[in-house]
Design an enzyme around this catalytic site. Structure first.
Site, PDB file in Angstrom:
ATOM      1  N   GLY A  14       0.854  -1.641  -0.325  1.00 16.62           N
ATOM      2  CA  GLY A  14       0.073   0.055  -0.294  1.00 16.62           C
ATOM      3  C   GLY A  14       0.645   0.760   0.343  1.00 16.62           C
TER       4      GLY A  14
ATOM      5  N   VAL B  72       5.424   6.388  -3.249  1.00 19.30           N
ATOM      6  CA  VAL B  72       7.194   6.180  -3.311  1.00 19.30           C
ATOM      7  C   VAL B  72       7.072   6.395  -1.673  1.00 19.30           C
ATOM      8  CG1 VAL B  72       7.131   8.687  -3.680  1.00 19.30           C
ATOM      9  CG2 VAL B  72       8.629   6.916  -4.659  1.00 19.30           C
ATOM     10  N   THR B  73       8.262   5.969  -1.394  1.00 20.28           N
ATOM     11  CA  THR B  73       8.502   6.017  -0.445  1.00 20.28           C
ATOM     12  C   THR B  73      10.560   4.728  -0.971  1.00 20.28           C
ATOM     13  OG1 THR B  73       8.948   5.401   2.015  1.00 20.28           O
ATOM     14  CG2 THR B  73       9.720   3.453   0.815  1.00 20.28           C
TER      15      THR B  73
ATOM     16  N   PHE C 161       7.624  -2.516   7.337  1.00 22.81           N
ATOM     17  CA  PHE C 161       8.347  -0.839   8.233  1.00 22.81           C
ATOM     18  C   PHE C 161       9.151  -0.694   7.669  1.00 22.81           C
ATOM     19  CE2 PHE C 161       8.302  -4.667  11.656  1.00 22.81           C
ATOM     20  CZ  PHE C 161       9.618  -3.942  11.448  1.00 22.81           C
TER      21      PHE C 161
ATOM     22  N   ALA D  28       7.922   4.596   8.641  1.00 25.20           N
ATOM     23  CA  ALA D  28       7.426   4.239   7.616  1.00 25.20           C
ATOM     24  C   ALA D  28       6.588   3.019   7.351  1.00 25.20           C
ATOM     25  CB  ALA D  28       7.711   4.245   6.232  1.00 25.20           C
TER      26      ALA D  28
ATOM     27  N   CYS E  68       6.214   9.547   0.845  1.00 24.65           N
ATOM     28  CA  CYS E  68       4.473   8.411   0.259  1.00 24.65           C
ATOM     29  C   CYS E  68       3.265   9.636  -0.280  1.00 24.65           C
ATOM     30  CB  CYS E  68       4.295   8.850   2.046  1.00 24.65           C
ATOM     31  SG  CYS E  68       4.959   7.227   2.723  1.00 24.65           S
TER      32      CYS E  68
END
Length: 228
Positions: free
Chosen positions: A76, A79-80, A157, A143, A174
């Site tokens: 889910g 972008v990270t 995470f 995150a 995100c």
């Protein structure tokens, strides 16, 4: 309940994803206990199911110049960034034993780091009503982005310990433009002992989820993944 924990060091995103997918299938078939992979990635951007390419702020050629890879992910979120100095956790957990609630699962991951930061570092972290993750003021330190298939989790995470935060300038993390990111290194002004923090993550995750952790080595993990 038992939780196998495998520490993998630094591993490419695609290799970790392949391992998650194998473990997910095994867990769905009840052929393995709940398991969590703990690792670091080389500099990598991942795009979640709600990706917006406008949240990548530089051309792909610039990412390549800086040695940053891009991967499409089925987790889910948007972008990270993942990179060295960031502890990434991928729990492969059957939620049938944890209330069968995705919201509660995310809440417990957040609680893991809220407790860890308070008890180990005297930092008061919090949740945000608008965004997932764990925050210190307006800066995110952990995150969270998960996927659940037939009530078994994957992805998880990313906890900023000694992360190169300048790489977050390549993106709107995100998809969030009005908040920042932080790390333990930034807060305390010096690099933290990664092995010590790994142990803290295992301790607090296990406590919040009521697990009995068992650290497994590469040989044991390979034996598990090899089960078809």
């Amino acid at each position: 309940m038992k939780l196998f924990v495998a520490k993998l060091g630094e591993i490419d995103y695609q290799d970790a994803l392949t391992m998650q997918e194998k473990l997910l299938l095994l867990r769905q078939q009840n052929k393995v206990e709940d398991i969590m992979l703990l690792l670091q990635h080389p500099p990598t951007l991942t795009l979640g199911t709600r990706e917006n390419r406008y949240n990548i702020l530089v051309p792909e050629v610039e990412l390549k110049r800086q040695g940053v890879n891009i991967f499409k992910s089925n987790r889910g979120g948007d972008v990270t960034y993942h990179g060295p100095g960031q502890i990434v956790g991928y729990p492969i957990v059957d939620l049938n034993g944890h209330g069968k609630s995705i919201r509660e699962y995310v809440h417990k991951i957040e609680e893991t780091f809220i407790q860890l930061l308070k008890e180990e570092y005297d930092l008061t972290a919090s949740r945000e009503s608008k965004y997932h993750g764990v925050w210190l003021g307006n800066e995110k330190i952990t995150a969270i982005g998960c996927a659940v298939k037939r009530w078994v989790t994957m992805h998880g995470f990313a906890f900023n310990v000694n992360t190169n935060l300048s790489h977050f300038n390549l993106i709107n993390p995100c998809g969030i433009t009005d908040r920042g990111v932080t790390s333990l290194q930034k807060i305390f002004g010096q690099p933290q002992d990664m092995e010590k923090v790994y142990k803290q993550v295992i301790t607090y995750f296990s406590r919040v989820f009521d697990f009995e952790p068992e650290i497994i080595d590469d040989k044991k993990l390979n034996e598990i993944v090899g089960r078809e």
